[in-house]
Design a protein around this motif. Structure first.
Motif, PDB file in Angstrom:
ATOM      1  N   GLY A 176      -1.336   7.946  -3.793  1.00  0.00           N
ATOM      2  CA  GLY A 176      -1.054   7.059  -2.789  1.00  0.00           C
ATOM      3  C   GLY A 176      -2.150   6.584  -2.233  1.00  0.00           C
ATOM      4  O   GLY A 176      -2.227   5.140  -2.026  1.00  0.00           O
ATOM      5  N   HIS A 177      -3.173   7.020  -2.103  1.00  0.00           N
ATOM      6  CA  HIS A 177      -4.559   6.604  -1.673  1.00  0.00           C
ATOM      7  C   HIS A 177      -5.018   5.573  -2.245  1.00  0.00           C
ATOM      8  O   HIS A 177      -5.439   4.386  -1.788  1.00  0.00           O
ATOM      9  CB  HIS A 177      -5.604   7.616  -1.610  1.00  0.00           C
ATOM     10  CG  HIS A 177      -6.914   7.283  -1.570  1.00  0.00           C
ATOM     11  ND1 HIS A 177      -7.721   6.966  -0.284  1.00  0.00           N
ATOM     12  CD2 HIS A 177      -7.890   7.102  -2.480  1.00  0.00           C
ATOM     13  CE1 HIS A 177      -8.831   6.360  -0.548  1.00  0.00           C
ATOM     14  NE2 HIS A 177      -9.173   6.822  -1.735  1.00  0.00           N
ATOM     15  N   MET A 226      -3.366   3.467  -4.181  1.00  0.00           N
ATOM     16  CA  MET A 226      -2.502   2.203  -4.207  1.00  0.00           C
ATOM     17  C   MET A 226      -2.645   1.456  -2.856  1.00  0.00           C
ATOM     18  O   MET A 226      -2.737   0.591  -2.804  1.00  0.00           O
ATOM     19  CB  MET A 226      -0.997   2.675  -4.224  1.00  0.00           C
ATOM     20  CG  MET A 226      -0.790   2.946  -5.779  1.00  0.00           C
ATOM     21  SD  MET A 226       1.132   2.909  -6.162  1.00  0.00           S
ATOM     22  CE  MET A 226       1.412   4.542  -6.150  1.00  0.00           C
ATOM     23  N   ARG A 227      -2.900   2.287  -1.755  1.00  0.00           N
ATOM     24  CA  ARG A 227      -2.949   1.813  -0.343  1.00  0.00           C
ATOM     25  C   ARG A 227      -4.299   1.234  -0.295  1.00  0.00           C
ATOM     26  O   ARG A 227      -4.494   0.227   0.490  1.00  0.00           O
ATOM     27  CB  ARG A 227      -2.683   2.916   1.014  1.00  0.00           C
ATOM     28  CG  ARG A 227      -2.472   2.312   1.848  1.00  0.00           C
ATOM     29  CD  ARG A 227      -2.825   3.359   3.240  1.00  0.00           C
ATOM     30  NE  ARG A 227      -4.188   3.842   3.235  1.00  0.00           N
ATOM     31  CZ  ARG A 227      -5.119   3.241   3.653  1.00  0.00           C
ATOM     32  NH1 ARG A 227      -4.776   2.000   4.219  1.00  0.00           N
ATOM     33  NH2 ARG A 227      -6.524   3.964   3.729  1.00  0.00           N
ATOM     34  N   THR A 228      -5.464   1.416  -1.046  1.00  0.00           N
ATOM     35  CA  THR A 228      -6.574   0.945  -0.838  1.00  0.00           C
ATOM     36  C   THR A 228      -6.837  -0.277  -1.840  1.00  0.00           C
ATOM     37  O   THR A 228      -7.933  -0.650  -2.169  1.00  0.00           O
ATOM     38  CB  THR A 228      -7.745   1.809  -0.884  1.00  0.00           C
ATOM     39  OG1 THR A 228      -7.680   2.913  -2.071  1.00  0.00           O
ATOM     40  CG2 THR A 228      -7.747   2.965   0.268  1.00  0.00           C
ATOM     41  N   GLY A 229      -5.435  -0.537  -2.476  1.00  0.00           N
ATOM     42  CA  GLY A 229      -5.591  -2.014  -3.382  1.00  0.00           C
ATOM     43  C   GLY A 229      -6.207  -1.567  -4.846  1.00  0.00           C
ATOM     44  O   GLY A 229      -6.957  -2.488  -5.120  1.00  0.00           O
ATOM     45  N   GLN A 230      -6.452  -0.253  -5.351  1.00  0.00           N
ATOM     46  CA  GLN A 230      -7.256  -0.137  -6.460  1.00  0.00           C
ATOM     47  C   GLN A 230      -6.322  -0.126  -7.731  1.00  0.00           C
ATOM     48  O   GLN A 230      -6.638   0.291  -8.734  1.00  0.00           O
ATOM     49  CB  GLN A 230      -8.021   1.290  -6.241  1.00  0.00           C
ATOM     50  CG  GLN A 230      -8.894   1.274  -4.891  1.00  0.00           C
ATOM     51  CD  GLN A 230      -9.708   2.469  -5.066  1.00  0.00           C
ATOM     52  OE1 GLN A 230     -10.589   2.782  -5.684  1.00  0.00           O
ATOM     53  NE2 GLN A 230      -9.821   2.995  -4.021  1.00  0.00           N
ATOM     54  N   VAL A 267       5.786   4.457  -3.156  1.00  0.00           N
ATOM     55  CA  VAL A 267       4.510   4.123  -2.507  1.00  0.00           C
ATOM     56  C   VAL A 267       4.067   2.679  -3.079  1.00  0.00           C
ATOM     57  O   VAL A 267       3.446   2.045  -2.661  1.00  0.00           O
ATOM     58  CB  VAL A 267       3.629   5.162  -2.857  1.00  0.00           C
ATOM     59  CG1 VAL A 267       2.056   4.720  -2.354  1.00  0.00           C
ATOM     60  CG2 VAL A 267       3.818   6.314  -2.163  1.00  0.00           C
ATOM     61  N   GLU A 298       6.027  -0.052  -1.331  1.00  0.00           N
ATOM     62  CA  GLU A 298       5.254  -0.159  -0.243  1.00  0.00           C
ATOM     63  C   GLU A 298       4.092  -1.092  -0.090  1.00  0.00           C
ATOM     64  O   GLU A 298       3.642  -1.680   0.645  1.00  0.00           O
ATOM     65  CB  GLU A 298       5.067   1.288   0.593  1.00  0.00           C
ATOM     66  CG  GLU A 298       4.213   1.143   1.849  1.00  0.00           C
ATOM     67  CD  GLU A 298       4.752   0.939   2.972  1.00  0.00           C
ATOM     68  OE1 GLU A 298       5.893   0.655   2.942  1.00  0.00           O
ATOM     69  OE2 GLU A 298       4.118   0.625   3.943  1.00  0.00           O
ATOM     70  N   ASN A 299       3.178  -0.735  -1.145  1.00  0.00           N
ATOM     71  CA  ASN A 299       2.048  -1.502  -1.278  1.00  0.00           C
ATOM     72  C   ASN A 299       1.972  -2.783  -2.254  1.00  0.00           C
ATOM     73  O   ASN A 299       0.796  -3.326  -2.632  1.00  0.00           O
ATOM     74  CB  ASN A 299       0.880  -0.443  -1.747  1.00  0.00           C
ATOM     75  CG  ASN A 299       0.586   0.600  -0.774  1.00  0.00           C
ATOM     76  OD1 ASN A 299      -0.403   0.210   0.119  1.00  0.00           O
ATOM     77  ND2 ASN A 299       1.161   1.763  -0.991  1.00  0.00           N
TER      78      ASN A 299
END
Ligand code: MRU
Length: 353
Positions: free
Chosen positions: A222-223, A225-229, A258, A261-262
Motif C-alpha cells: 500500500g505504501h 502504491m500511495r507514493t506513486g511508485q 488499494v 484507490e490510487n
C-alpha cells in the motif's frame, strides 16, 4: 526443466517427476512419484503448487493411475480412474485447473473400449495438457507485455512463474515477455505470507532471468502504491468466475482495493483453463483453509513463533470483486468489463483455436 513431467527411464515404468517447491531456493530436489496417491499428496502438501501446475500434475496423476491399475478389463480400469480422480479432486478445492485437467483425462479415457487404449490416451491427454500450458503461457505473455509501460515498476503477488505453471508462467510470463522485448522494468515482489511463494520462488525465478526486482513485505504494498511508485499490478488466479470475480492468493483483494484507490491498473493474468463460466460469482468459489501451522511459525521450516494455543484462521485465497479488476489477460486477448460478455468471448476463441 519443466516444473512437472512424465519421466520414463529405460526398463522402468513411467513416473511423475517434479521439482519439490517446498525446498526452494535452499535446495533443488526432484521428486519421482510412482503411485497416484503420492501425486495427490504432493499437490495437497504443496510440493507442487500454482493453478496450472496443479492441473498438469493432476493430469499426469491420472495417467499414472491408468498405468498402475491392475484391472484386467476396461470397466475396472475406468473405475480405478474414477477413484484416482476423486482423490486428486479432494486435494485443493480453489484452483479450477485441477477439475478441468482431471475431467479432460476422464473424458478421453471413457471414449476408448480397450484397456491398452485407455492407458495410452490417458497419458496422451496428460501430455497435451502440459504441452498446451507452455504454449498458452507464451501467447499470454506476448498479449500481456503490451500493457506493461516502458520503465514500469510492476507489483506482483505470490508466484505465477515457470514453477506455478508447466513452464514460463502467467503474470510472471507477462513480466518475462516484457523483459525479453527489451522493456526496462522493475518488479516489486510481495513476500506472500504465510508460505512465502514471492520471497522464495518469485525472487528465485526473477534472479535467474536477470529481471531487476525488490522484495517487499506484503504490508508494504500500500505504501508503494500511495507514493506513486507502482505503474501496474499483475497477479495470477486460481479461478475466475463468470462475472469476472477473481480468486487468488490471500492478500490479492487488499492489493486490488488499494490499487483502485490510487489509480493503479490491476490485471489478473490467466490461461482460459482458469476461467470457470459454471461458477457464477466469486461467492460461489470454494476457499481452501490451510493448516494453522503455516501461520503459527515459519511452519515449513519447523519453528513456532506464536504463543502455544493461539487460535488461527488460514484461508489460502481471497476473492477480488470484478469492480476492482481493470482487465483479465488471457492467451486469447484481454477481457475488459463487462466481463459477463468478454470472458465468454475469450473462452469461445479458445474453442476456435
Ligand atoms: O497456494 P498456491 O501457491 O498454489 O497459490 C498460487 C496462486 O495463488 C497463484 O497466483 C495462482 O495459482 C496462479 S499461478 C500461475
Amino acid at each position: 526443466m519443466r516444473s512437472v513431467e512424465w519421466y520414463k527411464d529405460k526398463g522402468r515404468p513411467g513416473v511423475v517427476r517434479m521439482i519439490d517447491q517446498r525446498l526452494l531456493p535452499v535446495e533443488f530436489r526432484l521428486l519421482e512419484l510412482e503411485e497416484p496417491e503420492d501425486v495427490a499428496r504432493a499437490i495437497r502438501d504443496m510440493a507442487v503448487r500454482g493453478a496450472p501446475a496443479i492441473g498438469a500434475t493432476a493430469g499426469f496423476g491420472m495417467a499414472l493411475a491408468a498405468h498402475r491399475s491392475q484391472a484386467g478389463g476396461r470397466d475396472g480400469l475406468l473405475r480405478d480412474l474414477e477413484q484416482a480422480a476423486a482423490a486428486l479432486l479432494a486435494t485443493r478445492p480453489t484452483a479450477v485447473n485441477l477439475t478441468w485437467a482431471v475431467e479432460r483425462v476422464l473424458e478421453r479415457a471413457a471414449d476408448e473400449q480397450d484397456v491398452e487404449r485407455v492407458r495410452a490416451v490417458a497419458l496422451e491427454e496428460a501430455q497435451s495438457i502440459a504441452d498446451e500450458d507452455v504454449a498458452v503461457n507464451r501467447r499470454l505473455g506476448q498479449t500481456g507485455a503490451a500493457i506493461v509501460p516502458e520503465g514500469a515498476t510492476i507489483l506482483h503477488h505470490c508466484n505465477t512463474g515457470a514453477l506455478a505453471t508447466v513452464d514460463y508462467g502467467t503474470a510472471l510470463g507477462v513480466i518475462r515477455a516484457a523483459h525479453e522485448a527489451g522493456k526496462r522494468i522493475h518488479v516489486l515482489v510481495d513476500e506472500t505470507r504465510p508460505r512465502l511463494q514471492g520471497a522464495r520462488l518469485t525472487a528465485w525465478e526473477l534472479q535467474q532471468a536477470e529481471i531487476p526486482f525488490t522484495l517487499i513485505a506484503d504490508n508494504a504494498a500500500g505504501h508503494f502504491m500511495r507514493t506513486g511508485q507502482v505503474e501496474v499490478v499483475l497477479v495470477g488466479a486460481d479461478r475466475v468466475a463468470a462475472n469476472g470475480d477473481v480468486a487468488n492468493k490471500i492478500g490479492t483483494y487488499k492489493l486490488a482495493v488499494v490499487a483502485k484507490e490510487n489509480g493503479v491498473p490491476f490485471y489478473p493474468c490467466v490461461p482460459t483453463s482458469t476461467i470457470d463460466l459454471s461458477t457464477p460469482t466469486g461467492d460461489d468459489i470454494p476457499i481452501e483453509e490451510r493448516p494453522s501451522e503455516e501461520i503459527t511459525g515459519i511452519s515449513f521450516l519447523g519453528r513456532q513463533v506464536v504463543p502455544e494455543g493461539a487460535r488461527v484462521a488460514n484461508p489460502a485465497f481471497d476473492v477480488t470483486p470484478h469492480r476492482y479488476v481493470t482487465g483479465i489477460v488471457t492467451e486469447n486477448g484481454i477481457a475488459y468489463p463487462p466481463f459477463a460478455t468478454s470472458l465468454r468471448q475469450v473462452m469461445e476463441a479458445s474453442f476456435d483455436s
